[in-house]
Design a protein around this motif. Structure first.
Motif, short mmCIF file in Angstrom:
data_model
loop_
_atom_site.label_atom_id
_atom_site.label_comp_id
_atom_site.label_asym_id
_atom_site.label_seq_id
_atom_site.Cartn_x
_atom_site.Cartn_y
_atom_site.Cartn_z
N VAL A 56 0.83 -1.20 0.00
CA VAL A 56 0.00 0.00 0.00
C VAL A 56 0.87 1.25 0.00
O VAL A 56 0.56 2.24 -0.69
N ARG A 57 1.97 1.22 0.77
CA ARG A 57 2.87 2.37 0.77
C ARG A 57 3.49 2.59 -0.60
O ARG A 57 3.68 3.73 -1.03
N ARG A 60 -0.69 3.30 -3.28
CA ARG A 60 -1.94 3.35 -2.52
C ARG A 60 -3.16 3.04 -3.38
O ARG A 60 -4.24 2.72 -2.85
N TYR A 61 -3.00 3.10 -4.69
CA TYR A 61 -4.16 2.83 -5.56
C TYR A 61 -4.59 1.37 -5.53
O TYR A 61 -5.68 1.04 -6.02
#
Length: 409
Positions: A56-57, A60-61
């Motif tokens: 995610v880092r 984030r999409y």
């Protein structure tokens, strides 16, 4: 065997199961279920869920699909249906959570490649059987859905043509990247045969429209504005040719025109009129959205809300309006509709940024497939289409870095 060895073995099993979905998706819903259970359980045992924060880092999409699921879960908190009905209906969208499982597993390039090979082989098998049906082969009805007049194989016509359209796009992408002549020509021939299958052998209109859009996209990605014009001209020529030489295509067009004309004079469309009932459902669902514009009728409450609004006993009461945008707007209100549109738009932009990478190109293709297909069907609540969407998008997000082209053939 120590704990670390068990985790490594479980990660391998999960990777094989996720790759195996590429083969099972066009063929067997039951096998999909088995592979999903194996993949999720093995993923948990492997401890790969610990990689989610890092993923995610990095991008984030990847939370776009799970985020829409969360919005649908919030929408489940109100509605006309019982809580049990709403919870059961929400689970139709469970594929939106799968990128959290698939992306860590697809991070292994071997898993992505196995999955692509599996899907390609399944679609080649589907294509062979479809051609045999057109040639007059009397296939066992228990095995296949179609016949000479509508040569579907393992899936019904809408799903068959959507998957075959994407397969044509995949074969064309691989042909363009193939370094060996016989592979390039072989993949090109498969792409052309898949195009013929969609337009001339099978009746699925959604897949035909989707394929036309994919052809234009493929041409535009290679030749820019000139490719856009050539792609449009090519699609128009293909439609004209199909209309002239294919009884399947001609009869489907004629039936569509007839049903559209009939729908203009019918107060209530008969269930036999595919176009007529869709137009009726669209009109009534727009009225339903207008009556509940802010928060909608709630996730899972569309069938009851529609039946309460449309009281004519002769009218067909659908479980969904065969339009994902209208369904989401009815369930979640305008905020939900905007969220769905934003999801497609952001995914398109994200994969468009990736240059010529194969998996990002396929991600862009599957977004186009779903964005167009959802105009005519509620694809996100359909098992095969929804799972396929999450599977391809996850493979695209699993790349080490966008914009790094890799050769597969």
């Amino acid at each position: 065997m120590n704990g670390r060895a068990i985790q490594v073995h479980a990660a391998s099993v999960a990777g094989w199961a996720v790759a195996g979905l590429g083969f099972s998706l066009p063929i067997s819903t039951s096998l999909d279920g088995v592979l999903l259970v194996v993949a999720v359980v093995a993923w948990i045992v492997s401890g790969r869920f610990a990689e989610i924060p890092g993923i995610v880092r990095r991008d984030r999409y990847v939370l776009l699909l799970p985020g829409l699921f969360l919005l649908l879960a919030i929408g489940m908190t109100h509605g006309l249906a019982s809580f049990g009905e709403r919870a059961k209906y929400l689970w139709k969208y469970d594929d939106f959570l799968l990128p959290l499982v698939f992306v860590p597993l697809f991070a292994d390039p071997a898993v992505r490649e196995r999955g692509l090979w599996g899907f390609g082989c399944a679609m080649v098998a589907t294509l062979i059987v479809s051609v045999l049906l057109v040639a007059g082969w009397s296939a066992p009805e228990a095995w296949f859905h179609g016949n000479q007049a509508n040569a579907t194989v393992f899936k019904h016509k809408i799903t068959h043509n959507i998957l075959m359209a994407f397969a044509a796009f995949l074969f064309a992408e691989l042909a363009g990247r193939a370094r060996i002549s016989w592979r390039r020509y072989g993949l090109g021939a498969l792409a052309m045969l898949a195009v013929i299958d969609v337009f001339m052998f099978v009746q699925g209109r959604t897949g035909q429209i989707v394929l036309g859009a994919l052809i234009i996209l493929w041409c535009e990605r290679r030749l820019g504005l000139r490719g856009l014009v050539l792609g449009m001209a090519g699609v128009l020529s293909l439609v004209a040719l199909s209309y002239a030489v294919s009884p399947v295509f001609y009869q489907r067009v004629a039936k569509t025109v007839e049903e559209m004309q009939q729908a203009q004079v019918e107060s209530v469309a008969p269930e036999s009129s595919s176009v007529g009932v869709r137009l009726e459902w669209y009109h009534n669902t727009v009225n339903l959205i207008a009556a509940h514009p802010l928060i909608g009728v709630g996730t899972g409450s569309f069938p009851r809300a529609y039946a309460e609004m449309v009281t004519d006993p002769a009218a067909v009461k659908p479980a969904h309006p065969h339009n994902q945008y209208l369904l989401t707007g009815a369930e979640l209100g305008m905020a939900g509709l905007l969220a769905l549109l934003a999801m497609f738009g952001i995914l398109w932009w994200r994969f468009r940024q990736a240059g010529g990478d194969l998996y990002a190109e396929l991600g862009q293709g599957v977004v186009l497939v779903m964005a167009i297909g959802c105009i005519f069907n509620s694809l996100l609540v359909d098992h095969t289409e929804g799972l396929f969407f999450a599977w391809v998008v996850s493979a695209a997000f699993a790349l080490d870095g966008f914009g790094v082209g890799k050769e597969t053939c």
